[in-house]
Design an enzyme around this catalytic site. Structure first.
Site, short mmCIF file in Angstrom:
data_model
loop_
_atom_site.label_atom_id
_atom_site.label_comp_id
_atom_site.label_asym_id
_atom_site.label_seq_id
_atom_site.Cartn_x
_atom_site.Cartn_y
_atom_site.Cartn_z
N THR A 92 0.81 -1.23 0.00
CA THR A 92 0.00 0.00 0.00
C THR A 92 0.84 1.28 0.00
OG1 THR A 92 -1.69 -1.19 1.20
CG2 THR A 92 -1.65 1.18 1.53
N THR A 132 -0.04 0.46 6.84
CA THR A 132 0.17 -0.55 5.81
C THR A 132 0.52 -1.88 6.47
OG1 THR A 132 1.45 -1.24 3.89
CG2 THR A 132 2.61 0.15 5.48
#
Ligand code: ASP
Length: 352
Positions: free
Chosen positions: A218, A269
């Protein structure tokens, strides 16, 4: 007797002073402006090891992280908003095939790319998010549109695409998100799932890293602007081989993204399911608000204590109202960068 009293009084003054100076240095972090403006980003956490990384690949990541953060930094330096800085910075990473967001997003079990993103404004506590979007070029832009142009916080799937079209956002053919590298990862994971083949050690290790990293990649950004406004955003393709419309933490306000001008902004993340269960981003803000913890104390507790105990892996980038910045992760590495108001840049990948 008089001498004893004086000695006691002297000790009390001495310890009194010491406590006062200790407290003031601890509080300094919380109350003193470290940076008038600042920006911090991540490009995913995971089993990122120097031994598995070629020099070219490492250089490519470093260059792109630097390019992205400089875009946001210039906006902040010129008096732009943290919202604009976050969106423009994330868009650089969404457009790069290196990251699991926008172009380069990971593949679902059925071979599609389904994108999630969220954004939060720390001044108003307004937020927007999208999940399972297949044809909108910039999911972070769409998340902001949901915040500014709808009565809702989260839109998903086809409905989110219809909204994007109505608002004039750029729509792309789903093939825009395709990259061979991510497609091959899906094939490898599916093959591994189907057959527990007898790989030699090297191949097994490769498969292993691929499977571990299939949960990561991410991108995220937190910025503080000259008006003291914090904004945070996160954008992702989720986890490779996801199915059944799985949605991770990235579009969940409080898990993947949170911002509050009174405390801090956070972008997460990692293995999304654990980040949802731990409410990672909000917990960091809450510990600062209710327990008067510093940013560093709060991020350390949430990642290295609470998330780790639960079995979760990943990390956060966070930035508080005074411009203190924190990277915290419990994986081997996290692509990350920060820049302060003096223009000092940090770009890192591994634990150091
Ligand atoms: N957190 C994301 C998810 O679970 C993945 C990542 O951060 O790389 O969807």
């Amino acid at each position: 007797m008089k001498t004893q009293f004086l000695f006691l009084a002297f000790l009390m003054v001495l310890f009194g002073c010491k406590n006062e100076s200790q407290t003031s240095s601890e509080e300094k972090n919380i109350t003193t402006k470290q940076n008038e403006f600042a920006i911090i980003i991540h490009g995913g956490a995971g089993t990122i090891l120097k031994k598995n990384m070629s020099d070219e690949k490492e250089a490519a990541y470093r260059t792109k992280l630097e390019e992205a953060i400089k875009v946001g930094h210039a906006i902040l330096k010129n008096g732009g908003t943290s919202q604009e800085a976050v969106v423009k910075t994330i868009q650089v990473m969404e457009e790069s095939p290196l990251f699991n967001a926008g172009k380069g997003a990971v593949f679902t079990n059925s071979g599609t790319n389904e994108l999630d993103a969220s954004f939060m404004d720390g001044k108003t506590l307004n937020a927007g998010a999208v999940a399972g979007v297949k044809d909108v070029k910039s999911p972070i832009e769409l998340a902001v549109k949901v915040m500014t142009d709808s009565d809702h916080v989260m839109l998903s799937g086809d409905g989110a695409s219809i909204f994007a079209k109505e608002k004039g956002l750029e729509i792309v053919d789903p093939s825009y998100f395709y990259t061979e590298r991510r497609f091959k990862s899906l094939q490898r994971i599916k093959e591994k799932e189907k057959t527990e083949l007898d790989h030699d050690d090297k191949t097994a290790a490769f498969y292993d890293a691929d499977i571990k990293n299939s949960k990561f990649g991410t991108v995220g950004c937190v910025a503080l602007d000259k008006n003291g406004n914090i904004a945070a955003g996160t954008s992702t393709g989720g986890m490779t081989n996801k199915r059944w419309g799985r949605i991770g933490d990235a579009p969940i306000i409080g898990s993947g993204t949170y911002a509050n001008n009174l405390t801090c902004g956070v972008s997460s993340t990692g293995w999304g399911e654990y980040f949802i269960r731990s409410q990672v981003a909000y917990d960091i803000s809450a510990q600062m608000e209710y327990q008067q913890k510093t940013l560093k104390e709060a991020t350390t507790d949430v990642i290295h204590n609470k998330l780790t105990k639960l079995g979760g892996t990943g990390g956060v980038v966070a930035l508080d109202k005074n411009g203190n910045m924190s990277f915290e992760f419990n994986t081997a590495g996290m692509y990350r960068a920060s820049m302060n108001d003096k223009g000092e840049l940090t770009v890192k990948i591994y634990k150091e």
